[in-house]
Design a protein around this motif. Structure first.
Motif, PDB file in Angstrom:
ATOM      1  N   GLY A   1     -18.572  -1.653  75.326  1.00 25.12           N
ATOM      2  CA  GLY A   1     -19.570  -0.307  75.670  1.00 25.12           C
ATOM      3  C   GLY A   1     -19.045   0.659  75.170  1.00 25.12           C
ATOM      4  N   VAL A   2     -20.029   1.802  75.479  1.00 26.34           N
ATOM      5  CA  VAL A   2     -19.705   3.137  75.228  1.00 26.34           C
ATOM      6  C   VAL A   2     -20.048   3.814  76.520  1.00 26.34           C
ATOM      7  CG1 VAL A   2     -20.392   5.243  73.878  1.00 26.34           C
ATOM      8  CG2 VAL A   2     -20.472   3.209  72.899  1.00 26.34           C
ATOM      9  N   TYR A   3     -18.897   4.381  77.268  1.00 25.30           N
ATOM     10  CA  TYR A   3     -18.826   5.068  78.195  1.00 25.30           C
ATOM     11  C   TYR A   3     -18.539   6.547  78.320  1.00 25.30           C
ATOM     12  CZ  TYR A   3     -18.235   0.193  79.696  1.00 25.30           C
ATOM     13  OH  TYR A   3     -18.512  -1.248  79.612  1.00 25.30           O
ATOM     14  N   PRO A   4     -19.247   7.307  79.143  1.00 22.66           N
ATOM     15  CA  PRO A   4     -19.069   8.954  79.128  1.00 22.66           C
ATOM     16  C   PRO A   4     -17.660   9.122  79.943  1.00 22.66           C
ATOM     17  CG  PRO A   4     -21.024   8.293  80.498  1.00 22.66           C
ATOM     18  CD  PRO A   4     -20.449   6.983  79.815  1.00 22.66           C
ATOM     19  N   TYR A   5     -16.941   9.952  79.404  1.00 22.94           N
ATOM     20  CA  TYR A   5     -15.600  10.188  80.209  1.00 22.94           C
ATOM     21  C   TYR A   5     -15.494  11.737  80.304  1.00 22.94           C
ATOM     22  CZ  TYR A   5     -13.515  12.122  75.906  1.00 22.94           C
ATOM     23  OH  TYR A   5     -12.995  12.735  74.985  1.00 22.94           O
ATOM     24  N   THR A   6     -14.583  12.368  81.342  1.00 23.07           N
ATOM     25  CA  THR A   6     -14.356  13.430  81.474  1.00 23.07           C
ATOM     26  C   THR A   6     -12.545  13.774  81.946  1.00 23.07           C
ATOM     27  OG1 THR A   6     -16.526  13.989  82.663  1.00 23.07           O
ATOM     28  CG2 THR A   6     -14.492  15.583  83.019  1.00 23.07           C
ATOM     29  N   ILE A   7     -12.285  14.563  81.118  1.00 19.31           N
ATOM     30  CA  ILE A   7     -10.872  14.860  81.085  1.00 19.31           C
ATOM     31  C   ILE A   7     -10.524  15.956  82.357  1.00 19.31           C
ATOM     32  CG2 ILE A   7      -8.506  15.205  80.314  1.00 19.31           C
ATOM     33  CD1 ILE A   7      -9.590  14.192  77.436  1.00 19.31           C
TER      34      ILE A   7
ATOM     35  N   GLU B   1     -17.047   7.042  83.138  1.00 15.41           N
ATOM     36  CA  GLU B   1     -18.106   6.594  83.990  1.00 15.41           C
ATOM     37  C   GLU B   1     -18.399   5.191  83.589  1.00 15.41           C
ATOM     38  OE1 GLU B   1     -19.174   8.518  86.689  1.00 15.41           O
ATOM     39  OE2 GLU B   1     -17.917   9.840  86.196  1.00 15.41           O
ATOM     40  N   GLY B   2     -19.166   4.425  84.779  1.00 20.95           N
ATOM     41  CA  GLY B   2     -19.846   3.206  84.556  1.00 20.95           C
ATOM     42  C   GLY B   2     -18.914   2.025  84.516  1.00 20.95           C
ATOM     43  N   LEU B   3     -17.718   1.967  84.716  1.00 15.07           N
ATOM     44  CA  LEU B   3     -16.770   0.763  84.727  1.00 15.07           C
ATOM     45  C   LEU B   3     -16.953   0.488  86.215  1.00 15.07           C
ATOM     46  CD1 LEU B   3     -13.717   2.048  82.759  1.00 15.07           C
ATOM     47  CD2 LEU B   3     -15.548   0.867  81.959  1.00 15.07           C
ATOM     48  N   PRO B   4     -17.521  -1.109  86.196  1.00 15.14           N
ATOM     49  CA  PRO B   4     -17.628  -1.476  87.545  1.00 15.14           C
ATOM     50  C   PRO B   4     -16.293  -1.493  88.494  1.00 15.14           C
ATOM     51  CG  PRO B   4     -17.537  -3.159  85.893  1.00 15.14           C
ATOM     52  CD  PRO B   4     -17.333  -1.979  85.166  1.00 15.14           C
ATOM     53  N   TRP B   5     -15.121  -1.668  87.848  1.00 16.30           N
ATOM     54  CA  TRP B   5     -13.847  -1.680  88.779  1.00 16.30           C
ATOM     55  C   TRP B   5     -12.990  -0.515  89.112  1.00 16.30           C
ATOM     56  CZ3 TRP B   5     -10.990  -0.298  84.858  1.00 16.30           C
ATOM     57  CH2 TRP B   5     -11.342  -0.775  83.655  1.00 16.30           C
ATOM     58  N   GLY B   6     -13.857   0.493  88.765  1.00 14.33           N
ATOM     59  CA  GLY B   6     -13.150   1.876  89.003  1.00 14.33           C
ATOM     60  C   GLY B   6     -13.319   2.828  87.918  1.00 14.33           C
ATOM     61  N   ASN B   7     -13.129   3.907  88.131  1.00 10.37           N
ATOM     62  CA  ASN B   7     -13.384   4.973  86.907  1.00 10.37           C
ATOM     63  C   ASN B   7     -12.403   6.186  87.000  1.00 10.37           C
ATOM     64  OD1 ASN B   7     -14.474   6.254  88.941  1.00 10.37           O
ATOM     65  ND2 ASN B   7     -16.588   6.883  88.216  1.00 10.37           N
ATOM     66  N   VAL B   8     -11.510   6.168  88.040  1.00  8.23           N
ATOM     67  CA  VAL B   8     -10.727   7.398  87.922  1.00  8.23           C
ATOM     68  C   VAL B   8      -9.079   7.081  87.697  1.00  8.23           C
ATOM     69  CG1 VAL B   8      -9.750   9.657  89.326  1.00  8.23           C
ATOM     70  CG2 VAL B   8     -12.136   8.622  89.552  1.00  8.23           C
TER      71      VAL B   8
ATOM     72  N   SER C   1     -11.509   3.931  72.033  1.00  6.70           N
ATOM     73  CA  SER C   1     -11.614   5.023  71.065  1.00  6.70           C
ATOM     74  C   SER C   1     -12.357   6.168  71.783  1.00  6.70           C
ATOM     75  CB  SER C   1     -12.435   4.804  69.902  1.00  6.70           C
ATOM     76  OG  SER C   1     -11.735   3.837  69.252  1.00  6.70           O
ATOM     77  N   PHE C   2     -11.529   7.352  72.173  1.00  4.95           N
ATOM     78  CA  PHE C   2     -11.986   8.444  72.845  1.00  4.95           C
ATOM     79  C   PHE C   2     -12.648   9.456  71.683  1.00  4.95           C
ATOM     80  CE2 PHE C   2      -9.015   6.779  75.770  1.00  4.95           C
ATOM     81  CZ  PHE C   2      -9.757   6.970  77.000  1.00  4.95           C
ATOM     82  N   SER C   3     -13.794   9.916  71.926  1.00  5.75           N
ATOM     83  CA  SER C   3     -14.436  11.202  71.104  1.00  5.75           C
ATOM     84  C   SER C   3     -14.689  12.354  71.981  1.00  5.75           C
ATOM     85  CB  SER C   3     -16.040  10.380  70.608  1.00  5.75           C
ATOM     86  OG  SER C   3     -16.484  11.355  69.752  1.00  5.75           O
ATOM     87  N   ALA C   4     -14.304  13.502  71.294  1.00  3.59           N
ATOM     88  CA  ALA C   4     -14.531  14.844  71.950  1.00  3.59           C
ATOM     89  C   ALA C   4     -15.823  14.968  71.569  1.00  3.59           C
ATOM     90  CB  ALA C   4     -13.600  15.746  71.374  1.00  3.59           C
TER      91      ALA C   4
ATOM     92  N   THR D   1     -17.654  10.444  74.816  1.00  5.52           N
ATOM     93  CA  THR D   1     -17.642   9.088  75.085  1.00  5.52           C
ATOM     94  C   THR D   1     -16.382   8.166  74.850  1.00  5.52           C
ATOM     95  OG1 THR D   1     -18.717   8.429  73.119  1.00  5.52           O
ATOM     96  CG2 THR D   1     -20.089   8.915  75.303  1.00  5.52           C
ATOM     97  N   VAL D   2     -15.913   7.323  75.553  1.00  2.00           N
ATOM     98  CA  VAL D   2     -14.962   6.271  75.036  1.00  2.00           C
ATOM     99  C   VAL D   2     -15.789   4.913  74.596  1.00  2.00           C
ATOM    100  CG1 VAL D   2     -14.519   5.674  77.573  1.00  2.00           C
ATOM    101  CG2 VAL D   2     -12.957   5.345  75.460  1.00  2.00           C
ATOM    102  N   ALA D   3     -15.576   4.720  73.439  1.00  2.43           N
ATOM    103  CA  ALA D   3     -15.910   3.331  73.095  1.00  2.43           C
ATOM    104  C   ALA D   3     -15.072   2.214  73.153  1.00  2.43           C
ATOM    105  CB  ALA D   3     -16.318   3.269  71.469  1.00  2.43           C
TER     106      ALA D   3
END
Length: 153
Positions: free
Chosen positions: A99-105, A114-121, A74-77, A81-83
């Motif tokens: 978990g709840v992770y910060p994201y950027t588009i 951000e924060g995913l152990p196996w890659g984030n882009v 679930s992406f929140s503007a 963050t994405v939950a």
């Protein structure tokens, strides 16, 4: 002569002052312009939804057999963050943890989580009610491909 030269000096001074002010303003406008807006974060309203993971394809053990509600994003503007809710972490430990992770588009349909152990882009594409995300892999590594398919909840 019958006229006074003093007023001409004042006019020249005024012109010089006006030229300096114009030059200052011109430089200020030019220096304040940049192209950072083209490379910075953007908002994609279509991504700001709740998504149910339908497929997780990667180079590894058997792909997970996912059912409705097993893994949701679930992406929140508002919070930026994405939950992620993963109800099958024990069965599939290689899936992203809850978990709840910060994201950027970013421009060109790129999302950075951000924060995913196996890659984030990831590159992403939304087609109808489906979201396709693929890991921006390193071409030098043969086994780091990852794709996820989501359905809008």
């Amino acid at each position: 002569p019958l006229y006074n030269r003093a007023p001409k000096k004042k006019k020249k001074k005024k012109k010089l002052v006006m030229k300096k002010i114009f030059l200052f303003l011109f430089c200020a406008v030019i220096l304040s312009c940049n192209n950072d807006d083209d490379n910075g974060p953007v908002t994609d309203a279509a991504l700001l939804e709740n998504w149910d993971m339908r497929a997780y394809v990667f180079f590894g053990p058997e792909p997970p057999n996912l059912e409705n509600g097993d893994v949701t994003w679930s992406f929140s503007a508002v919070s930026g963050t994405v939950a992620i809710v993963n109800n099958v972490e024990e069965d599939y430990p290689y899936l992203p943890e809850s978990g709840v992770y910060p994201y950027t588009i970013l421009p060109d349909n790129i999302v950075v989580v951000e924060g995913l152990p196996w890659g984030n882009v990831y590159n992403y594409e939304i087609v109808g009610e489906e979201l396709f995300m693929s890991f921006r892999d390193d071409p030098q590594i043969a086994d780091d491909e990852l794709s996820m398919v989501f359905e809008k909840i």
